[in-house]
Design a protein around this motif. Structure first.
Motif, mmCIF file in Angstrom:
data_model
loop_
_atom_site.group_PDB
_atom_site.id
_atom_site.type_symbol
_atom_site.label_atom_id
_atom_site.label_comp_id
_atom_site.label_asym_id
_atom_site.label_seq_id
_atom_site.Cartn_x
_atom_site.Cartn_y
_atom_site.Cartn_z
ATOM 1 N N VAL A 13 -7.547 2.841 0.004
ATOM 2 C CA VAL A 13 -6.643 1.766 -0.383
ATOM 3 C C VAL A 13 -6.272 1.977 -1.848
ATOM 4 O O VAL A 13 -7.091 2.437 -2.652
ATOM 5 C CB VAL A 13 -7.270 0.373 -0.122
ATOM 6 N N GLU A 14 -4.976 1.696 -2.145
ATOM 7 C CA GLU A 14 -4.517 1.806 -3.538
ATOM 8 C C GLU A 14 -4.748 0.462 -4.225
ATOM 9 O O GLU A 14 -4.284 -0.562 -3.739
ATOM 10 C CB GLU A 14 -3.019 2.149 -3.589
ATOM 11 N N THR A 19 -7.175 4.728 -6.657
ATOM 12 C CA THR A 19 -7.468 4.902 -5.237
ATOM 13 C C THR A 19 -8.935 4.651 -4.952
ATOM 14 O O THR A 19 -9.800 5.127 -5.680
ATOM 15 C CB THR A 19 -7.124 6.344 -4.817
ATOM 16 N N ARG A 20 -9.203 3.879 -3.865
ATOM 17 C CA ARG A 20 -10.596 3.665 -3.459
ATOM 18 C C ARG A 20 -10.777 4.096 -2.021
ATOM 19 O O ARG A 20 -9.971 3.773 -1.150
ATOM 20 C CB ARG A 20 -10.947 2.181 -3.564
ATOM 21 N N TYR A 59 -2.979 0.599 3.758
ATOM 22 C CA TYR A 59 -4.135 1.450 3.996
ATOM 23 C C TYR A 59 -3.693 2.861 4.381
ATOM 24 O O TYR A 59 -2.924 3.039 5.317
ATOM 25 C CB TYR A 59 -5.026 0.823 5.085
ATOM 26 N N THR A 60 -4.150 3.833 3.618
ATOM 27 C CA THR A 60 -3.721 5.207 3.826
ATOM 28 C C THR A 60 -4.799 5.984 4.566
ATOM 29 O O THR A 60 -5.923 6.113 4.069
ATOM 30 C CB THR A 60 -3.483 5.893 2.459
ATOM 31 N N VAL A 61 -4.435 6.505 5.716
ATOM 32 C CA VAL A 61 -5.376 7.337 6.461
ATOM 33 C C VAL A 61 -5.375 8.729 5.843
ATOM 34 O O VAL A 61 -4.334 9.379 5.775
ATOM 35 C CB VAL A 61 -4.992 7.396 7.957
ATOM 36 N N VAL A 62 -6.523 9.145 5.362
ATOM 37 C CA VAL A 62 -6.608 10.458 4.701
ATOM 38 C C VAL A 62 -7.371 11.472 5.563
ATOM 39 O O VAL A 62 -7.487 12.639 5.186
ATOM 40 C CB VAL A 62 -7.240 10.358 3.291
ATOM 41 N N GLY A 63 -7.879 11.017 6.705
ATOM 42 C CA GLY A 63 -8.553 11.953 7.596
ATOM 43 C C GLY A 63 -8.867 11.292 8.914
ATOM 44 O O GLY A 63 -8.971 10.069 8.992
#
Ligand code: ADP
Ligand code: MG
Ligand code: MG
Length: 254
Positions: A13-14, A19-20, A59-63
């Motif tokens: 989450v930004e 970024t966390r 919410y950013t999916v990074v994997g």
């Protein structure tokens, strides 16, 4: 047989501070008709998981992956996810000024089915579901969630669940703030939806209380962005006695 698969999901989450990383490798498989309870302390990322499944842009999916019957959910827009059969009952349902409960339900149903429901049957279905949830018929003409009490908002979420008939529902703390009577009514609604449509359920909760009315097939303990342990309903009983302390001792400090 429908299945929702979450594989090694990592989500950031930004924030104003940068970024966390919130979700740190979540694995979960929910089959049609199964009830999975996710229990965990505040701030462990339960709502983040719910919002990520629903497609919230923050919410950013990074994997990792989310698959619904083999289809890539992460490639779908929020609307496409709803049409594919995913439903989120939010922890904090939002007000929709200028949109009545009736219009909201009809619009959502039309969007999901690709055609408007036949008026007669639909009106009957709406009023029967409202009755079963002990909602005053006057609510149909009120704006969505405007001036609703906490319990009324939660009932309205379950009304949507019953009428929209998704394949999988994420219920994010649908039990919080409910008195015992409201908790029973809401739980009966969830159990009806499961019995009628084979709904698969991800039930996020802080407390074991709701699990007396909605029996989970699986319980997952969620700590620091991942599942720390899983088991059957006996795990919920143990959490009630012991709390989350023994998991937190192992969790990384964030
Ligand atoms: P839970 O539902 O288990 O209480 P959340 O998913 O709401 O946990 O939050 C997990 C962590 O992520 C918390 O530390 C929270 O402050 C942070 N977080 C979640 N959403 C946001 C956001 N939109 N902006 C900043 N921080 C967030
Ligand atoms: Mg919380
Ligand atoms: Mg939450």
């Amino acid at each position: 047989m429908s299945v929702l698969e979450i594989k090694n999901l990592h989500v950031n989450v930004e924030t104003d501070q940068g970024t966390r990383e919130i979700l740190r490798g979540v694995d979960l498989v929910i089959r049609e008709g199964e009830i999975h309870a996710i229990m965990g302390p505040n701030g462990s990322g339960k709502s983040t998981l719910a919002y990520t499944i629903a497609g919230h842009p923050k919410y950013t999916v990074v994997g990792g992956e989310i698959l619904l019957d083999g289809e890539d959910v992460l490639e779908m827009s929020v609307d496409e996810r709803a049409r594919a059969g995913l439903f989120l009952a939010m922890q904090y349902p939002v007000e929709i000024p200028g949109v009545t409960v009736t219009n909201f339900l009809r619009t959502a149903k039309t969007a999901i089915d690709g055609e408007a429901p036949a008026i007669r049957g639909w009106s009957k279905e709406v009023s029967e579901s409202m009755k079963a949830l002990r909602m005053d018929p006057a609510f149909a003409a009120r704006n969505v969630n405007e001036g609703f009490s906490g319990g009324e908002k939660k009932r309205n979420e379950i009304l949507q669940l019953e009428l929209l008939k998704p394949k999988f529902a994420v219920l994010d703390e649908t039990d919080s703030g409910l008195d015992v009577d409201a908790l029973k009514i809401v739980s009966e609604g969830v159990n009806r939806a499961k019995a009628n449509t084979g709904l698969g359920i991800l039930l996020i909760t802080h407390y074991t209380r709701i699990l007396r009315y909605i029996k989970p097939d699986f319980v997952h303990v969620f700590v620091a962005g991942r599942i720390a342990e899983q088991g059957g309903s006996e795990l919920a009983d143990r959490l009630e006695d012991e709390g989350y302390d023994r998991y937190l001792a192992d969790a990384p400090v964030s």
